[in-house]
Structures are given as structure tokens and as C-alpha cells.
Design a protein around this motif. Sequence first.
Motif, PDB file in Angstrom:
ATOM      1  N   VAL A  58      -7.546   5.288  -5.482  1.00 60.50           N
ATOM      2  CA  VAL A  58      -8.440   4.170  -5.155  1.00 60.50           C
ATOM      3  C   VAL A  58      -8.942   3.517  -6.437  1.00 60.50           C
ATOM      4  O   VAL A  58      -8.931   2.284  -6.581  1.00 60.50           O
ATOM      5  N   TYR A  59      -9.399   4.344  -7.389  1.00 54.68           N
ATOM      6  CA  TYR A  59      -9.923   3.797  -8.653  1.00 54.68           C
ATOM      7  C   TYR A  59      -8.828   3.066  -9.429  1.00 54.68           C
ATOM      8  O   TYR A  59      -9.057   1.972  -9.968  1.00 54.68           O
ATOM      9  N   TYR A  60      -7.634   3.666  -9.504  1.00 56.93           N
ATOM     10  CA  TYR A  60      -6.566   3.037 -10.278  1.00 56.93           C
ATOM     11  C   TYR A  60      -6.087   1.746  -9.616  1.00 56.93           C
ATOM     12  O   TYR A  60      -5.744   0.777 -10.307  1.00 56.93           O
ATOM     13  N   ALA A 102      -6.120  -0.499  -1.962  1.00 55.79           N
ATOM     14  CA  ALA A 102      -6.768   0.569  -2.727  1.00 55.79           C
ATOM     15  C   ALA A 102      -7.268   1.677  -1.803  1.00 55.79           C
ATOM     16  O   ALA A 102      -7.030   2.863  -2.044  1.00 55.79           O
ATOM     17  N   ASN A 103      -7.950   1.298  -0.740  1.00 51.36           N
ATOM     18  CA  ASN A 103      -8.504   2.308   0.170  1.00 51.36           C
ATOM     19  C   ASN A 103      -7.415   3.114   0.867  1.00 51.36           C
ATOM     20  O   ASN A 103      -7.612   4.289   1.193  1.00 51.36           O
ATOM     21  N   ALA A 104      -6.266   2.508   1.085  1.00 52.23           N
ATOM     22  CA  ALA A 104      -5.161   3.220   1.733  1.00 52.23           C
ATOM     23  C   ALA A 104      -4.646   4.368   0.876  1.00 52.23           C
ATOM     24  O   ALA A 104      -4.077   5.328   1.403  1.00 52.23           O
ATOM     25  N   CYS A 105      -4.858   4.289  -0.447  1.00 49.20           N
ATOM     26  CA  CYS A 105      -4.406   5.371  -1.331  1.00 49.20           C
ATOM     27  C   CYS A 105      -5.058   6.700  -0.956  1.00 49.20           C
ATOM     28  O   CYS A 105      -4.439   7.761  -1.062  1.00 49.20           O
ATOM     29  N   LYS A 106      -6.294   6.649  -0.511  1.00 50.93           N
ATOM     30  CA  LYS A 106      -6.991   7.871  -0.081  1.00 50.93           C
ATOM     31  C   LYS A 106      -6.880   8.074   1.421  1.00 50.93           C
ATOM     32  O   LYS A 106      -6.607   9.183   1.889  1.00 50.93           O
ATOM     33  N   GLU A 107      -7.062   7.002   2.176  1.00 53.67           N
ATOM     34  CA  GLU A 107      -7.155   7.144   3.624  1.00 53.67           C
ATOM     35  C   GLU A 107      -5.822   7.469   4.286  1.00 53.67           C
ATOM     36  O   GLU A 107      -5.808   7.962   5.414  1.00 53.67           O
ATOM     37  N   ALA A 123       0.835  -1.205   0.000  1.00 50.89           N
ATOM     38  CA  ALA A 123       0.000   0.000   0.000  1.00 50.89           C
ATOM     39  C   ALA A 123       0.869   1.254   0.000  1.00 50.89           C
ATOM     40  O   ALA A 123       0.571   2.235  -0.685  1.00 50.89           O
ATOM     41  N   ALA A 124       1.964   1.233   0.770  1.00 51.78           N
ATOM     42  CA  ALA A 124       2.860   2.386   0.820  1.00 51.78           C
ATOM     43  C   ALA A 124       3.499   2.648  -0.539  1.00 51.78           C
ATOM     44  O   ALA A 124       3.681   3.807  -0.943  1.00 51.78           O
ATOM     45  N   PRO A 153      -5.778  -5.487  -3.757  1.00 50.36           N
ATOM     46  CA  PRO A 153      -6.768  -5.722  -2.696  1.00 50.36           C
ATOM     47  C   PRO A 153      -7.446  -4.424  -2.260  1.00 50.36           C
ATOM     48  O   PRO A 153      -6.856  -3.339  -2.345  1.00 50.36           O
ATOM     49  N   ASP A 154      -8.660  -4.545  -1.765  1.00 53.99           N
ATOM     50  CA  ASP A 154      -9.414  -3.360  -1.332  1.00 53.99           C
ATOM     51  C   ASP A 154      -8.667  -2.587  -0.253  1.00 53.99           C
ATOM     52  O   ASP A 154      -8.703  -1.355  -0.228  1.00 53.99           O
ATOM     53  N   ALA A 155      -8.009  -3.296   0.673  1.00 55.43           N
ATOM     54  CA  ALA A 155      -7.288  -2.614   1.755  1.00 55.43           C
ATOM     55  C   ALA A 155      -6.180  -1.730   1.201  1.00 55.43           C
ATOM     56  O   ALA A 155      -5.944  -0.613   1.687  1.00 55.43           O
TER      57      ALA A 155
END
Length: 734
Positions: free
Chosen positions: A413-415, A426-431, A388-389, A422-424
Motif C-alpha cells: 500500500v505504501y509503495y 494501492a489498497n488492493a495490495c493489502k486487501e 492492481a493485479a 490510485p488509492d483503489a
Amino acid sequence: MPDLLIELFSEEIPARMQGKAREDLKKLITDGLVEAGLTYAGAHALSTPRRLTLAVEGLTAESKSVREERKGPATTAPEQAVQGFLRSTGLTMDQLEVRDAGKGQAYFAVIEKPGRKAADIVAEVLEGAIRTFPWPKSMRWGSGSLRWVRPLHSILCILSDEGGAEVVPLDVDGIASGNTTRGHRFLAPEAFSVTSFEDYAAKLKRAKVMLDPEERAEHIWHDATNAAFAAGLEVVEDKGLLTEVAGLVEWPVVLMGRIGEDFLGLPPEVLQASMKEHQKFFSCRNPKTGRIEGFITVANNEPADHGATILAGNQKVLSARLSDAKFFWENDLRTVAHTGLEGMAEGLANVTFHNKLGSQKDRIDRIEALAREIAPLVGAKPDLAAEAARVAKADLQSAMVGEFPELQGTMGVYYAKAAGLPDAVANACKEHYQPLGPSDAVPSDPVSVAVALADKVDTLTGFWAIDEKPTGSKDPFALRRAALGVIRLVLANKRRMALHDHFSEQLLRNDMAIATAQKRHHDEKAKKFKEETASGVTSFSLGVATVTRELDGRKVDARSPDLLAFFHDRLKVHLRDEGIRHDVIDACLAMPGNDDLTLLVKRAEALSAFLKTDDGGNLIQGFKRANNILSQAEEKDGVEYSFGADPKFAEDETERTLFAALDTAEAAIQPAMKAEDFGAAMSAMASLRAPIDAFFEAVQVNTDNEIVRRNRLNLLSRIRTICLSVADLTKLEG
């Protein structure tokens, strides 16, 4: 008592400036009136794109006469002192009075200021306000020297009462005041006169001008939601945009249009950003699908064709804008499909984060390393946090974020999902950017928490390493916000982590980044020098010296305590808002393990609750009494009374009771503290209140019997030691 009405009529005032301009006009005028000796019952300021309006109710008709007596120098004083007194009073020598002043005679000045009519004061104050008005940007026009945000056309200034209205005469660069104004630029441009605020507001309404910005905003929202509802849609709320649009129109007319089928597949955030940024449109969402399918635009006119021409023009421009957005979107998706999201991120190696801290890619590498370390502490898998990082900031290289920077993270998130991550991840890109402020949401997904913490800690340690710390009100790198973000992430997720360890590791990584950046700069200079002189150059060493210090049995980077102190300052602000006193926090900060924020706050909450009880407050007083007597005795005797208290030397029953109570409390406090059950520890400590009170009422500590005195002082030492094992109670105030 007359009412005052002021209108400054000009070309269109930028919407972003209107709110502050209203407040500035109100403050400048009312402060000036009061300073000149007038009073008023109330004042309110309003605005439209073409006018600033101020209404002042219940203004006094004139200022009161003022008589002031001032004592001057003695009659024997030097001529220089007398002349200075004359200049300060505005009087002449023959206007001074000579009176007895105790040890001799002195000059006295009697200054009489007659009252002034309100009209004269208003004219003076208004002219000064116009000439010194604090616009963020202003302009001159024509041959005059007056500066205003846009060319000023007219000044309406009247005082009105039961007898009628009078114009307050003034002239500012050839613009004479009057009692006339104009309505809507297109719908009612003719001039008309007014006699009061009520008359003014009513005539403006008939002239197609809504004077109150809040009324315009409510009207826009009401009509917009009705129009969307009729079409089976809902308006996406945007209070900032609503305020801005209300500042663009004097007579708002809501029109609704549809987005072309070709663009409905774009992410909703892209449609919203494009329409808001370029055309100030409100987005309309289909509640069943979540897609943005329509838009609301607000006209400043009443079109004869019910807005068909306006909508056609808007949709043509919108299609062009959305075509660009669609191109960016599809191009980015092709890049992701070809290289993956990590491939997109590779370009960040050529983007400088800070000239002393390397590129964005260098920073991502540091964040990845720290996220991997933090992951187990927040319940995340290290490999997932590291992945994610690596991709969290990849969308900074996308065409879409290049066009709409406010979509960073959102597009990631979209890319990431398009890349099959994984969703986790992807979501970390914004969160990982969150929380952005004190009211922003705090991520709870472990992967997002790990990357968010790593991102913020790297920011803080990086700028600490290059000595770019906040000073006073200046915080150009938003380090206070980053520290508060770490605090909220740790506390909201109830995570346990020793910040010193992570600070030390990341400070070392940043030192390496600084050395690498220096080497890169050195190599570039060396290459240039070598090319110019064809001679050899000295090599550059990447050696990094780290200074450590001992703290709570740990070796930490010497800069870490200073950074932690910065965190503690932010924590005090955060906890103060939650009702915990700063001295309570100080009492807990003095204990070991104060780099574990969750433990620290748990202790502070328990102590705060304890102090709100009768037993808690009284026990603190007993502790302070014991501590004061003991400290004075130790200073006087030059010894430390820290052991040796023995019940066999007790002379009074209260002493023996206190010995037993201390044994019981200590037996309960030690395991409670080991289990970090601060509430239980403080409850056990509260049981000491009664025996301590009884002890001090019954015995004299500093008795003549030296053995008994020493025993009692050692007994006080036990009280101090047991109480200080919970928190440093000496830090408490009162």
C-alpha cells in the motif's frame, strides 16, 4: 478431604509453551487420579516462567475397595483357555471358584482390590506425568534419563487438610519431592516451605512472584496504559504480545521509552513489527497524529534507578534495529521511484510459486487475466483491476518484506501510493489477501474484490489442476481457507457470478502453466543432454487437451464440478453457523444455477424461513405424502404420471378446489421464480397447504375407478412439479 498442591520448578519455560503445559499438567494428573479411584471437587493450573503449578481441591483421602466377579471358561474347557483366564485375572488355580453356569460348571474369579491412600496414588500419577509430559521440545541434562523442557530443579508435592500438611514422597531421577520452593530469581531467591495453596500463593507474592498469568497480564496492561496516558499516548492493543510478555516475567515492572526523532517517519506498521518481533515491546501511538512515538517494555526486576539503565540499553538496541528498518524503507522507495512498482514486481519471474505451476510472475499474469474478467461483475473497471493485479504482490520483492514477511500487502500500500498509483490500486495490495479467516474483514472496494477473488480462484484451480486437493485434516496449501474466502467475498458484496465459467477459464490457464513448466524443465534437460552428447533432441509440444462436459446447458471443464462440490461443502459449514440446516442447502444445491453462490444462498434463506412457519412444515408433509403415493404407483404401474390431470374427472369438491389452488399457485410461482423472488414463490406455495390437506382427508387416490385413479395421480404429479420448481424438497429430512 485433603487438598493437593504440586509445583514443578525449573529453568525458564518458553512463553509459547506455558498455556498448553498448564492444561496438560491438569489433564494428566486429574485423569490419573480419577482412573485410580479418587474424586476431587475442583482443580486449576497456573504457571510462571519458572514453574508449573496445579492445585486440586477436595481430594478423597483414599480410593474405595473394589470387588469384582468375572466368569471364566467352563471346567471342561481346554487347559490353554483356563491359563489365559488366570493370566487376565492375576489369580492362581486354587483361587478360582467353581459354580453352576446354566449348561454346566464354570470357573469364576473373585478379584478384590483394597483401597489405596491418596498419597500413594498421587506419587504414582505424578511420576508418570513427569516422565511422559508432552513438551513440544524437551532436553536431557546431567547423567539422568529424564527429559524436561528445561532442567527441572525441584518438585513440590503436598497433601494438606485441617490437621496440617504432609509431603507426598517420590523421587524422579534423583529429584526428591518436598514442601519448599523459591521466589523471584533476583529479588527473593531464598527457599521457603509452604503448607497449603493459600500459604504458597501468599508467600510467592511476598517473594516477588505473581503466580497467575492472567493477573500478570492485567497488571502489565494497567500499568502500560497509565504510563502511556501520562505521556499523552495510547498503547496499541496486541493480545498475543500481552500473553507472551506475561509468560516472560514473574514480577512485571512496566517501563516506557521514546522512539528517536530519526525514526518517526517510518510507517507505524514497520515500527510495530520491528519492536514486537525483536524486543517484545508494545507500541505507543500519538492519538492526534497516528504516529508511533513511544514504546513499553516490561522488566522482570525492580531497578534501583527506576529503569533508566534498562531503557538506555533497550533504546540503543532499538535504534540499531530501526536503523536497519529505515535503510530497507528508503532503499525500497528508491527502487519504486526508479522502476515503478511494476518494475519491482519483475523480480518475481525468478521466484517459484510451485514447480508445476511456474513462477510468481506466471501466477500474477493469470490473476491479472481473471481479475479483468471478474471486474465488471463486481463493479470495478477492468483496466484498474488488471493494474492492481500486476502490482498486488510486488512488495514480496521489497527489502522490508524480506525482513518482516508479516508486512506483505501492508508495505505494498505504501509503495503503491509512493508510486502515485490510485488509492483503489494501492489498497488492493493489502486487501486482496483478505479475508484471511472466518473472522477477518471482507474487502468491499470493487477493485480489491476483483483481485481478491482472482487470487483465491487461481490458487484453487491451480492446485486442482495438479491434483493437490485437501485430504482429511491435511490442507497444506490452505485451499479450504481460500474457498471460504471466495464465499465470503461473493456473499458479503452480494455479487452474482457463475463460478463454473471462471473455474473453466482458470483451469485452462493453469494447464498452460503446467505445460510451460514442463517445457522449461524439458528444455533444461535437453540443453544439458545436448551439451554432453552434442546430439539433437526431440522438440516439446505445448498442446493442452481440455475435457469438457455439459452442465445446465453450458460446456464446462470436467474438473469444475468437483471443485464446485468442494465449495458447496465449505458453504454448508458457513451457512450452518448462520442457522441454515444442511438438508435445506442440499435441497437448493439440486436446483439449476448452483454455481451462483448469491442466488443459492438467497434460495436457501427463503426455504429455511419458509420451513419455520406452520404452513411450510405442514406443506412439506403434504408434498412428501403426494410424492410417496405417486412414486409407489409409478413403480407399480411402470408408467410416469406427469400430465393429463383434468378437472372434469374430479368427483369431490376438494379435488376441484385443489385444481383451482394449483392453477393460482402456479400462476404466482412462475413469475416469482423468474424474478428470483423466492420468498414470494414460497408464500404462493404455502397457499397449497389447506387444499392439499383437505384433498387427502376427503378422497382415496388409489380408487377402484381406473380413470379417476389416473386423474388423481396426475393431480399429485402437478403438486410434485410445482413444489419441486422452488427447491428439491425430497432432500429435506423429517
